[in-house]
Design a protein around this motif. Structure first.
Motif, PDB file in Angstrom:
ATOM      1  N   ALA A  71       0.838  -1.208   0.000  1.00  0.00           N
ATOM      2  CA  ALA A  71       0.000   0.000   0.000  1.00  0.00           C
ATOM      3  C   ALA A  71       0.868   1.252   0.000  1.00  0.00           C
ATOM      4  CB  ALA A  71      -0.934  -0.004   1.202  1.00  0.00           C
ATOM      5  N   VAL A  72       0.554   2.195  -0.875  1.00  0.00           N
ATOM      6  CA  VAL A  72       1.283   3.467  -0.953  1.00  0.00           C
ATOM      7  C   VAL A  72       0.266   4.610  -0.903  1.00  0.00           C
ATOM      8  CG1 VAL A  72       3.220   2.495  -2.232  1.00  0.00           C
ATOM      9  CG2 VAL A  72       1.275   3.426  -3.482  1.00  0.00           C
ATOM     10  N   HIS A  73       0.741   5.779  -0.495  1.00  0.00           N
ATOM     11  CA  HIS A  73      -0.137   6.943  -0.441  1.00  0.00           C
ATOM     12  C   HIS A  73       0.700   8.208  -0.516  1.00  0.00           C
ATOM     13  CE1 HIS A  73       1.126   6.378   3.764  1.00  0.00           C
ATOM     14  NE2 HIS A  73       0.935   7.677   3.904  1.00  0.00           N
ATOM     15  N   SER A  74       0.035   9.312  -0.748  1.00  0.00           N
ATOM     16  CA  SER A  74       0.685  10.621  -0.794  1.00  0.00           C
ATOM     17  C   SER A  74       0.141  11.481   0.339  1.00  0.00           C
ATOM     18  CB  SER A  74       0.424  11.307  -2.142  1.00  0.00           C
ATOM     19  OG  SER A  74      -0.966  11.537  -2.309  1.00  0.00           O
ATOM     20  N   ARG A  75       0.802  12.589   0.599  1.00  0.00           N
ATOM     21  CA  ARG A  75       0.353  13.530   1.626  1.00  0.00           C
ATOM     22  C   ARG A  75       0.580  14.941   1.117  1.00  0.00           C
ATOM     23  NH1 ARG A  75       2.192  12.489   7.655  1.00  0.00           N
ATOM     24  NH2 ARG A  75       0.641  10.855   7.347  1.00  0.00           N
ATOM     25  N   ASP A  76      -0.473  15.776   1.133  1.00  0.00           N
ATOM     26  CA  ASP A  76      -0.351  17.132   0.619  1.00  0.00           C
ATOM     27  C   ASP A  76       0.196  18.072   1.688  1.00  0.00           C
ATOM     28  OD1 ASP A  76      -2.442  17.696   2.355  1.00  0.00           O
ATOM     29  OD2 ASP A  76      -3.972  17.776   0.784  1.00  0.00           O
ATOM     30  N   GLY A  77       0.280  19.370   1.339  1.00  0.00           N
ATOM     31  CA  GLY A  77       0.855  20.343   2.257  1.00  0.00           C
ATOM     32  C   GLY A  77       0.068  20.538   3.526  1.00  0.00           C
ATOM     33  N   LEU A  78      -1.196  20.148   3.529  1.00  0.00           N
ATOM     34  CA  LEU A  78      -2.034  20.266   4.718  1.00  0.00           C
ATOM     35  C   LEU A  78      -2.042  18.997   5.555  1.00  0.00           C
ATOM     36  CD1 LEU A  78      -5.087  22.142   3.148  1.00  0.00           C
ATOM     37  CD2 LEU A  78      -3.158  23.123   4.412  1.00  0.00           C
ATOM     38  N   GLY A  79      -1.250  18.008   5.130  1.00  0.00           N
ATOM     39  CA  GLY A  79      -1.175  16.761   5.873  1.00  0.00           C
ATOM     40  C   GLY A  79      -2.261  15.761   5.530  1.00  0.00           C
ATOM     41  N   GLN A 140       6.450   9.182   1.611  1.00  0.00           N
ATOM     42  CA  GLN A 140       6.214   8.448   2.843  1.00  0.00           C
ATOM     43  C   GLN A 140       7.081   7.186   2.819  1.00  0.00           C
ATOM     44  OE1 GLN A 140       3.972   9.851   5.290  1.00  0.00           O
ATOM     45  NE2 GLN A 140       4.483  11.446   3.825  1.00  0.00           N
ATOM     46  N   THR A 141       7.463   6.713   3.968  1.00  0.00           N
ATOM     47  CA  THR A 141       8.325   5.530   4.042  1.00  0.00           C
ATOM     48  C   THR A 141       7.448   4.285   4.104  1.00  0.00           C
ATOM     49  OG1 THR A 141       8.454   5.909   6.420  1.00  0.00           O
ATOM     50  CG2 THR A 141      10.278   6.698   5.087  1.00  0.00           C
ATOM     51  N   PHE A 142       7.377   3.591   2.982  1.00  0.00           N
ATOM     52  CA  PHE A 142       6.513   2.414   2.872  1.00  0.00           C
ATOM     53  C   PHE A 142       7.214   1.141   3.341  1.00  0.00           C
ATOM     54  CE2 PHE A 142       5.293   5.254  -0.772  1.00  0.00           C
ATOM     55  CZ  PHE A 142       4.228   5.833  -0.111  1.00  0.00           C
ATOM     56  N   VAL A 143       8.528   1.210   3.494  1.00  0.00           N
ATOM     57  CA  VAL A 143       9.297   0.120   4.084  1.00  0.00           C
ATOM     58  C   VAL A 143      10.309   0.731   5.044  1.00  0.00           C
ATOM     59  CG1 VAL A 143       9.036  -1.390   2.069  1.00  0.00           C
ATOM     60  CG2 VAL A 143      11.033   0.127   2.236  1.00  0.00           C
ATOM     61  N   SER A 166      16.002  15.106   5.340  1.00  0.00           N
ATOM     62  CA  SER A 166      15.404  14.517   6.538  1.00  0.00           C
ATOM     63  C   SER A 166      14.976  13.079   6.248  1.00  0.00           C
ATOM     64  CB  SER A 166      14.178  15.338   6.974  1.00  0.00           C
ATOM     65  OG  SER A 166      13.544  14.757   8.087  1.00  0.00           O
ATOM     66  N   PRO A 167      15.300  12.153   7.165  1.00  0.00           N
ATOM     67  CA  PRO A 167      15.964  12.322   8.460  1.00  0.00           C
ATOM     68  C   PRO A 167      17.443  12.667   8.321  1.00  0.00           C
ATOM     69  CG  PRO A 167      15.581  10.005   8.008  1.00  0.00           C
ATOM     70  CD  PRO A 167      14.879  10.747   6.935  1.00  0.00           C
ATOM     71  N   GLY A 168      18.057  12.990   9.455  1.00  0.00           N
ATOM     72  CA  GLY A 168      19.393  13.559   9.404  1.00  0.00           C
ATOM     73  C   GLY A 168      20.543  12.580   9.338  1.00  0.00           C
ATOM     74  N   GLN A 188      13.570   4.950  10.044  1.00  0.00           N
ATOM     75  CA  GLN A 188      12.433   4.549  10.867  1.00  0.00           C
ATOM     76  C   GLN A 188      11.364   5.644  10.914  1.00  0.00           C
ATOM     77  OE1 GLN A 188      12.152   1.523  12.212  1.00  0.00           O
ATOM     78  NE2 GLN A 188      14.184   0.876  11.539  1.00  0.00           N
ATOM     79  N   SER A 189      11.618   6.788  10.290  1.00  0.00           N
ATOM     80  CA  SER A 189      10.679   7.907  10.328  1.00  0.00           C
ATOM     81  C   SER A 189       9.536   7.684   9.338  1.00  0.00           C
ATOM     82  CB  SER A 189      11.405   9.215  10.002  1.00  0.00           C
ATOM     83  OG  SER A 189      11.955   9.159   8.699  1.00  0.00           O
ATOM     84  N   ASN A 190       8.530   8.554   9.395  1.00  0.00           N
ATOM     85  CA  ASN A 190       7.352   8.414   8.542  1.00  0.00           C
ATOM     86  C   ASN A 190       7.574   8.909   7.121  1.00  0.00           C
ATOM     87  OD1 ASN A 190       5.796   7.350  10.644  1.00  0.00           O
ATOM     88  ND2 ASN A 190       5.222   9.395  11.368  1.00  0.00           N
ATOM     89  N   ALA A 191       8.600   9.731   6.920  1.00  0.00           N
ATOM     90  CA  ALA A 191       8.802  10.317   5.593  1.00  0.00           C
ATOM     91  C   ALA A 191      10.282  10.583   5.337  1.00  0.00           C
ATOM     92  CB  ALA A 191       8.010  11.620   5.452  1.00  0.00           C
TER      93      ALA A 191
END
Length: 250
Positions: A71-79, A140-143, A166-168, A188-191
């Motif tokens: 499963a994959v998805h996108s996220r806009d500027g408003l989250g 987004q980090t799908f794996v 990011s991440p650093g 391990q982050s979300n994005a």
């Protein structure tokens, strides 16, 4: 009363449909022509996620381990989350065989806020293309695990005023073609977010900063001269004479 109930039911269904609830009408198929587009992917990376940003789009290759769906998805500027518009869908079996969206076992559907890809095998590598925006890449980090992102030719991420990674916890290297590749050992982050710049942007930034420094210095010198001029005039006028001083005993 029955008419009111029927109307309320219709309004509820309409709201669910407008909200994108796929459970009402079922999953929405993804554009088959887009999925069947041809693209050449680099399958040789040992990263869990390998992403090649070429400008207006990117090509992503993910390591699949014991999964029947992805499963994959996108996220806009408003989250807000939503399905990810993908194209050129391919799957590579562990033995090196590659199949595309023409295979009945490899397909994708939009379900609520996700694009769900049905896989032909539980292990292998999955690849697709999607759009990228300007001098910025985000996904987004799908794996979890190792990630690598190769940014477009001529782009850099060395200076934080113009770049963001990011991440650093990452390192950068140059590919054989001179492109910058960013690699994370364990995401391990979300994005993953990368903002980059052209080399000439750095020169323009430096020139602009230099102009601001010169303007600030000129302004400081101007006000310093004004202060000194006021001090000189006060010295020429002599000490102040206070003629209104009260006499003794008053």
């Amino acid at each position: 009363m029955n008419h009111k109930r029927a109307l309320a039911g219709l309004v509820l269904v309409a709201l669910l449909v407008l909200a994108g609830c796929s459970s009402v009408l079922g999953p929405d198929p993804v554009d088959k022509r887009a999925l069947a587009e041809n693209e050449t992917y680099e399958w040789g990376s040992d990263a869990n996620a390998s992403i090649n940003v070429t400008g207006g789009e990117y090509e992503a290759v993910y390591e699949i381990n014991n999964r029947s769906q992805f499963a994959v998805h996108s996220r806009d500027g408003l989250g807000r989350e939503g399905p990810l518009a993908i194209s050129a869908l391919k799957f590579r079996y562990p033995d090196g065989t590659v199949v595309g969206a023409a295979s009945p076992a490899l397909n994708a559907t939009n379900q609520e806020k996700r694009t769900v890809i049905s896989l032909p095998a539980r292990n292998g590598k999955l690849a697709f293309s999607a759009s990228a925006q300007g001098k910025r890449f985000a996904t987004q980090t799908f794996v979890t695990g190792t990630y690598e992102v190769t940014i477009p030719k001529g782009m850099r991420v060395a200076y934080t005023p113009l770049a963001r990674v990011s991440p650093g916890d990452y390192r950068t290297t140059r590919t054989d073609t001179g492109r910058v590749q960013i690699r994370w050992p364990d995401v391990q982050s979300n994005a993953v977010i990368v903002r980059y710049y052209l080399q000439r942007d750095l020169y323009l930034f430096a020139a602009g900063a230099a102009v601001l420094v010169v303007v600030a210095l000129v302004g400081a010198l101007y006000y310093l001269r004004q202060i000194r001029e006021l001090e000189r005039r006060r010295e020429q006028a002599g000490p102040d004479v206070d003629t209104g001083e009260d006499g003794p005993g008053l």
